[in-house]
Each structure stands twice: as structure tokens, then as C-alpha cells.
Design a protein around this motif. Structure first.
Motif, PDB file in Angstrom:
ATOM      1  N   ALA A 190       0.833  -1.203   0.000  1.00 54.29           N
ATOM      2  CA  ALA A 190       0.000   0.000   0.000  1.00 54.29           C
ATOM      3  C   ALA A 190       0.868   1.253   0.000  1.00 54.29           C
ATOM      4  O   ALA A 190       0.596   2.221  -0.721  1.00 54.29           O
ATOM      5  CB  ALA A 190      -0.938  -0.011   1.207  1.00 54.29           C
ATOM      6  N   ALA A 193       2.407   1.719  -3.426  1.00 57.50           N
ATOM      7  CA  ALA A 193       1.464   2.275  -4.393  1.00 57.50           C
ATOM      8  C   ALA A 193       1.404   3.796  -4.294  1.00 57.50           C
ATOM      9  O   ALA A 193       1.254   4.493  -5.302  1.00 57.50           O
ATOM     10  CB  ALA A 193       0.078   1.673  -4.185  1.00 57.50           C
ATOM     11  N   GLU A 194       1.529   4.323  -3.075  1.00 53.43           N
ATOM     12  CA  GLU A 194       1.459   5.776  -2.889  1.00 53.43           C
ATOM     13  C   GLU A 194       2.582   6.500  -3.619  1.00 53.43           C
ATOM     14  O   GLU A 194       2.397   7.589  -4.153  1.00 53.43           O
ATOM     15  CB  GLU A 194       1.520   6.107  -1.398  1.00 53.43           C
ATOM     16  CG  GLU A 194       0.290   5.670  -0.604  1.00 53.43           C
ATOM     17  CD  GLU A 194       0.417   5.997   0.864  1.00 53.43           C
ATOM     18  OE1 GLU A 194       1.399   6.693   1.232  1.00 53.43           O
ATOM     19  OE2 GLU A 194      -0.435   5.561   1.655  1.00 53.43           O
ATOM     20  N   ARG A 201       0.810   2.456 -10.106  1.00 51.03           N
ATOM     21  CA  ARG A 201      -0.011   2.734  -8.923  1.00 51.03           C
ATOM     22  C   ARG A 201      -1.198   1.785  -8.805  1.00 51.03           C
ATOM     23  O   ARG A 201      -1.445   1.189  -7.750  1.00 51.03           O
ATOM     24  CB  ARG A 201      -0.486   4.187  -8.982  1.00 51.03           C
ATOM     25  CG  ARG A 201      -0.895   4.776  -7.657  1.00 51.03           C
ATOM     26  CD  ARG A 201      -1.033   6.279  -7.780  1.00 51.03           C
ATOM     27  NE  ARG A 201       0.242   6.894  -8.160  1.00 51.03           N
ATOM     28  CZ  ARG A 201       0.369   7.816  -9.097  1.00 51.03           C
ATOM     29  NH1 ARG A 201      -0.686   8.244  -9.766  1.00 51.03           N
ATOM     30  NH2 ARG A 201       1.560   8.316  -9.366  1.00 51.03           N
ATOM     31  N   GLY A 202      -1.953   1.620  -9.896  1.00 50.00           N
ATOM     32  CA  GLY A 202      -3.144   0.768  -9.864  1.00 50.00           C
ATOM     33  C   GLY A 202      -2.827  -0.688  -9.572  1.00 50.00           C
ATOM     34  O   GLY A 202      -3.446  -1.302  -8.691  1.00 50.00           O
ATOM     35  N   ARG A 205      -1.840  -1.133  -5.915  1.00 52.18           N
ATOM     36  CA  ARG A 205      -3.004  -1.018  -5.032  1.00 52.18           C
ATOM     37  C   ARG A 205      -3.815  -2.312  -5.048  1.00 52.18           C
ATOM     38  O   ARG A 205      -4.289  -2.782  -4.011  1.00 52.18           O
ATOM     39  CB  ARG A 205      -3.882   0.150  -5.476  1.00 52.18           C
ATOM     40  CG  ARG A 205      -3.334   1.522  -5.083  1.00 52.18           C
ATOM     41  CD  ARG A 205      -4.176   2.630  -5.683  1.00 52.18           C
ATOM     42  NE  ARG A 205      -3.695   3.949  -5.272  1.00 52.18           N
ATOM     43  CZ  ARG A 205      -4.052   5.080  -5.860  1.00 52.18           C
ATOM     44  NH1 ARG A 205      -4.909   5.055  -6.884  1.00 52.18           N
ATOM     45  NH2 ARG A 205      -3.572   6.234  -5.434  1.00 52.18           N
ATOM     46  N   ALA A 208      -1.996  -4.881  -3.006  1.00 50.29           N
ATOM     47  CA  ALA A 208      -2.102  -4.624  -1.574  1.00 50.29           C
ATOM     48  C   ALA A 208      -3.410  -5.176  -1.013  1.00 50.29           C
ATOM     49  O   ALA A 208      -3.466  -5.631   0.141  1.00 50.29           O
ATOM     50  CB  ALA A 208      -2.001  -3.124  -1.306  1.00 50.29           C
ATOM     51  N   LYS A 209      -4.465  -5.152  -1.818  1.00 50.27           N
ATOM     52  CA  LYS A 209      -5.763  -5.664  -1.380  1.00 50.27           C
ATOM     53  C   LYS A 209      -5.918  -7.159  -1.629  1.00 50.27           C
ATOM     54  O   LYS A 209      -6.616  -7.842  -0.891  1.00 50.27           O
ATOM     55  CB  LYS A 209      -6.878  -4.921  -2.110  1.00 50.27           C
ATOM     56  CG  LYS A 209      -6.938  -3.428  -1.805  1.00 50.27           C
ATOM     57  CD  LYS A 209      -8.020  -2.743  -2.635  1.00 50.27           C
ATOM     58  CE  LYS A 209      -8.069  -1.252  -2.362  1.00 50.27           C
ATOM     59  NZ  LYS A 209      -9.094  -0.573  -3.203  1.00 50.27           N
TER      60      LYS A 209
END
Length: 291
Positions: A190, A193-194, A201-202, A205, A208-209
């Protein structure tokens, strides 16, 4: 031969069969011992946050990849080799699937084109014409294509380090004859991704999920110019048929910086738009999804 690329829960590696025994990852390090006078000064975390930017300045390189998954006493290893342009975030890999358990079936290498937000594959498997490509939106994959394609995008592997939370300097050693500094730590997807590029980035993210945990242990080896020569991540995902997390070790070896790279993405007419066949002979089976 059909293969499943992703499921609703967890990532699925591109695997065509199970390989018994222990297989080694791509590239290697020779023992060099720790260096008490080099690399240990200061906090290495900011240095690793900048590792992806250092590759952009380097421009291009050749790459070798290895992805290993062990389950039930069996180790599956997928290998890749190719080139990457870090400024354009474009790469091409030839990914070789393991043999079937009997060792009698040889699989054609899958050609993968890596681009910001997309993965293109040729020789994808059953149901796809030989002259067509399959396009996958990496942000739509539950692992962001850190695992699904059977090889981690070299720039994505570097961008994971943008999420480094903790890191320690291990010492000096060598990778393929090049002196390097070895660091070991843990990254957070996460956080990565920032700070990632627009194209990364996508997918990060999503990873991370989608992974069992957003925490990614790693070992990375930087040369004297700060370029990644080798990075090994250990990802964990839950396959769609069981709750038990499966560990995947992805190794990326970078070398021959400045090598010519000419990656051309397929035209829209060369992309297959039909239904892709599936089977259960991939990572789900390796993770215990079938007897």
C-alpha cells in the motif's frame, strides 16, 4: 493447453504442471562476507525508496526472472529472460513453463510484453490463435501481475521497494561477478502504491488488497551505482479453493545495463477478443486445489 490466469480470491500463477524436487531461482550470489566499512552508515530505507528511480536513470537492461512456489513437498519453477526499458516502462520476456510431472511434455515459451497497466501474452494456450495476443489489465488482477504472469515485471519489482518499511545492511557480496551491497527488509504494498509511477499505482493497489498480506519480505542487491542487480520478493496469496496462504518467491536478476531494447506493442487487430479456455492445472492445483 488451457490455463487460468486469475480468480476472485488471490492470484494464480501461470503454471502448466508440477515439477518434483527442489529447483533454484534465476541468478545467484557468491559469498562475499560482510563489509564493516561500507554500506552500513545511515538508514538504508531512503536508498531503497529511490532504487526504481535509479533504474530509470540507467535506461535499459537485460533481465532474467524466476518464480518458485512450493506446496505439499513439490516445487514449481517458472523462468523468464528478456529486456526492459525503464524510462518507457516497456519490456519483453520469454517465459518458460515447467515440464509436466512425467517430464515428457515440452511447452512452448510464452512471449510476454510488459507495459504500464497492461500485460500482453502470445502462445497463451488453448483457445487462442497462434498469431494473436491476449491482453490483461494488470490493475484488474488481484495480485497486480506481481505473480499472475509467471514473472514479476522488473520495474514493478523495483517499485515494490518504494514501500520499504524496514531494512538492514547485510554486507558486501557478488552477483554474477559484480560487487554488490546486500540489503534485507520488508516492504508494504500500500505504501509502495502511494509513491509509484502512474502506470504502477493501480496494480500495486490491487496487490495490496488481493494478497494474503500487504507485507513483502525482500532481499535486494545494489551495485556501486545504486542499480538493482538482484531482488527477491516473497509474496503470499490465498488461492480461490482454500483458505491456506501460498508462498511465492519471485527473483529478478538485472544485467547488461544500456542494452538495446525495442519493444513494440501489438496492434488492436492482433489482440484476441474471444473467450479464453481455463483448466485447473495451474497454481490452484499446485496449492492443493485438487488431489
Amino acid at each position: 493447453m488451457a490455463q487460468r490466469w486469475h480468480s476472485r480470491r488471490g492470484a494464480v500463477v501461470v503454471v502448466a504442471g508440477l515439477v518434483a524436487g527442489v529447483c533454484t531461482g534465476a541468478g545467484g550470489c557468491s559469498a562475499g562476507g560482510s563489509d564493516t566499512e561500507d554500506g552500513r552508515a545511515g538508514d538504508p530505507v531512503p536508498l531503497l525508496h529511490r532504487a526504481a528511480d535509479t533504474l530509470v536513470r540507467a535506461g535499459t537492461s537485460k533481465a532474467r526472472t524466476s518464480m518458485e512456489m512450493a506446496t505439499g513437498g513439490t516445487r514449481v519453477t517458472i523462468r523468464g529472460q528478456g529486456v526492459y526499458d525503464y524510462r518507457r516502462q516497456l519490456g519483453e520476456l520469454k517465459v518458460l513453463l515447467p515440464q509436466d510431472p512425467a517430464g515428457t511434455v515440452e511447452h512452448r515459451p510464452i512471449t510476454e510484453l510488459l507495459a504500464p497497466g497492461a500485460l500482453f501474452m502470445k502462445n497463451r494456450g488453448a483457445g487462442v490463435p497462434e498469431d494473436k495476443w491476449v491482453r490483461v489489465e494488470t490493475a484488474a488482477l488481484s495480485d497486480g501481475n506481481l505473480v499472475t504472469g509467471g514473472a514479476t515485471d522488473p520495474f514493478a519489482a523495483a517499485e515494490v521497494l518504494r514501500g520499504t518499511r524496514t531494512a538492514t545492511y547485510v554486507g558486501r557480496t557478488e552477483v554474477a561477478g559484480t560487487p554488490v551491497r546486500h540489503y534485507r527488509g520488508t516492504a508494504d504494498l500500500a505504501l509502495a502504491a502511494e509513491g509509484a509511477s502512474a502506470g504502477g499505482r493501480g496494480p500495486l493497489r490491487a496487490a495490496a488488497k488481493g494478497f494474503a498480506t500487504a507485507r513483502v519480505p525482500f532481499d535486494v542487491y545494489l551495485d556501486d551505482e545504486g542499480r538493482i542487480r538482484k531482488v527477491r520478493h516473497r509474496f503470499s496469496f490465498v488461492n480461490g479453493r482454500q483458505e491456506k496462504a501460498v508462498a511465492v518467491a519471485s527473483t529478478t536478476l538485472l544485467y547488461d545495463f544500456g542494452a538495446p531494447v525495442d519493444v513494440r506493442l501489438p496492434a488492436s487487430g492482433d489482440i484476441y477478443a474471444g473467450r479464453i479456455a481455463e483448466d485447473t492445472g495451474g497454481a490452484e492445483a499446485a496449492a492443493g486445489g485438487k488431489d
